[in-house]
Write an enzyme that holds these catalytic residues in place. Structure first.
Site, PDB file in Angstrom:
ATOM      1  CG  HIS A 114     -50.549 -53.091   7.154  1.00 48.44           C
ATOM      2  ND1 HIS A 114     -49.685 -52.900   6.108  1.00 48.44           N
ATOM      3  CD2 HIS A 114     -50.451 -51.976   7.921  1.00 48.44           C
ATOM      4  CE1 HIS A 114     -49.051 -51.731   6.234  1.00 48.44           C
ATOM      5  NE2 HIS A 114     -49.514 -51.145   7.333  1.00 48.44           N
ATOM      6  CG  HIS A 167     -52.163 -47.462   8.604  1.00 49.80           C
ATOM      7  ND1 HIS A 167     -51.576 -48.433   7.834  1.00 49.80           N
ATOM      8  CD2 HIS A 167     -53.278 -47.069   7.942  1.00 49.80           C
ATOM      9  CE1 HIS A 167     -52.301 -48.622   6.742  1.00 49.80           C
ATOM     10  NE2 HIS A 167     -53.336 -47.799   6.779  1.00 49.80           N
ATOM     11  CD  GLU A 224     -49.068 -44.343  10.038  1.00 48.07           C
ATOM     12  OE1 GLU A 224     -49.066 -45.243  10.901  1.00 48.07           O
ATOM     13  OE2 GLU A 224     -48.775 -44.542   8.846  1.00 48.07           O
TER      14      GLU A 224
END
Length: 428
Positions: free
Chosen positions: A259, A327, A392
């Site tokens: 992001h 992430h 993640e």
């Protein structure tokens, strides 16, 4: 006529001299000096190629070509091979130079990540501790500390003689760094191999001849081992501090903080924003990998938007040996905080071993739930030409995970885990 002839003669001489100087300049521009104690020479431009030989500190290599940030060089024996371009001039990334020192501090001596009093403290040493020194600069000494490069204040140590200049009585043991190390019949690479030793094998030092240690082999024969492939200690009971150059030191790693910019990612109940958390974590990982000598590229180093295509392309541009995207997950139902833990994703079957290696280290070092490795159809994995995984590292929708990811030790634990996982991946 006489003056004209003289003018032509002088002009010709100047042109020849210019040509000679130009040739010398070109020759100088196409040679490099090895700054590491030991540098692997490979059969091709990348870690996937076999190690064909090694070169030592200060050797001069003629550069024939450059490909994928690797130099093709001509060796002194006429053979050619490839060396990592970023290691040729890097004096910090090296195996032990076999310089020894003793800590003289009355209290504890801080071990830091960089040569600065503002740098992160990695641990401490106490008076009398023996250390292996790799270099010194501007009042700081670079050492090997718990498998990584670190720094201490030079004022609180006493240097000893170079290991190969120490007397037999001063040096007690040596420790082999790598599997398959040659023990030779004499103090030269031209002598025959009498046996091979594996990493961690310890020998008593019987004597020193030049750059070689005389030892007694496991079969009782006299043997010799080169000083640049071992670590030494002046204690019979204490193992030598290990300073090992691994494949990770030659690797190019792209770390991708997910992001950024107008893409904030997920948001936790306590206000944690994914784009900020990924960047902070990625910088910690990059710092840890750089300590090991790896070349690290971040897809972003600040809060900015980077397209998924450009992230994957960066791995291809730098011919990365591994691409790691970072992430933090979240479930669609924000009220469901029961889902937690970290997951490691890969897309191509050939990248499964990379995912499993990193995930195994995450499972060992993080206290949060480990959800294992899974196949994931993510753009940065699917469109990536290089070995790639996506991590993640917790669920922002989980109050448990959000609290952990904001704790003091979290980023360091993740950094060490990824370092360990990559090290194991390259070794295997």
């Amino acid at each position: 006529m006489k003056n004209k002839f003289l003018f032509i003669t002088v002009l010709s001489f100047l042109l020849i001299a210019a040509g000679v100087l130009s040739t010398i300049a070109m020759a100088n521009a196409n040679t490099v000096q090895v700054k590491a104690e030991v540098l692997n020479v490979r059969s091709g431009p990348g870690l996937a190629f076999d190690v064909t030989s090694q070169v030592r500190k200060d050797e001069i290599l003629n550069v024939i070509d450059e490909e994928n940030k690797w130099y093709k060089v001509r060796l002194s024996d006429g053979q050619s091979g490839y060396v990592a371009s970023w290691l040729v001039k890097n004096i910090d990334v090296s195996a032990s130079s076999n310089s020894l020192a003793t800590v003289t501090s009355d209290g504890s001596l801080n071990v830091r990540s960089k040569p600065s009093t503002n740098a992160k403290i990695l641990g401490s040493l106490k008076g009398g501790d023996q250390i292996t020194v790799t270099s010194q600069s501007n009042g700081w000494t670079q050492i090997q500390y718990q498998g990584q490069t670190a720094w201490i204040n030079s004022s609180y140590i006493k240097m000893q003689e170079s290991a190969t200049k120490e007397s037999k009585n001063s040096l007690q043991t040596l420790t082999i760094r790598s599997n398959g190390t040659n023990i030779r019949s004499g103090p030269s690479r031209n002598n025959s191999t009498v046996e091979k030793a594996d990493s961690g094998t310890v020998y008593n030092i019987d004597g020193v001849q030049g750059d070689w240690y005389q030892i007694t082999t496991s079969s009782g024969q006299q043997g010799y081992v080169a000083n640049w492939v071992v670590d030494v200690s002046n204690s019979k009971t204490k193992k030598a501090a290990k300073s090992k150059t691994t494949s990770l030191a030659e690797a190019t790693i792209v770390i991708d903080p997910g992001h950024g910019g107008n893409d904030p990612g997920a948001k936790g109940k306590n206000g944690t924003i994914e784009k900020k958390a990924t960047l902070k974590t990625a910088k910690a990982v990059a710092a840890r990998l750089e300590q090991s000598g790896a070349k690290v590229i971040l897809t972003r180093s600040r809060d900015e938007y980077i397209s998924l295509k450009d992230r994957a392309k960066k791995a291809e541009k730098y011919n990365a040996d591994a691409f790691v995207s970072i992430h933090f997950d979240s479930v669609e139902d924000a009220s469901d905080s029961s889902v937690n833990g970290q997951t490691t994703y890969y897309y191509k079957n050939k990248d499964q071993s990379l995912a499993e290696s990193i995930n195994e280290s995450l499972a060992s070092n993080l206290s949060s739930k480990n959800r294992g490795t899974r196949s994931g159809d993510f753009y940065v994995l699917r469109e990536n030409t290089q070995p790639s995984v996506l991590l993640e590292l917790g669920y922002l929708s989980s109050t448990i995970d959000e609290q952990k990811m904001n704790s003091d030790g979290f980023h360091e634990e993740v950094a060490n885990s990824i370092y360990e996982g990559l090290s194991n991946y390259f070794k295997n």
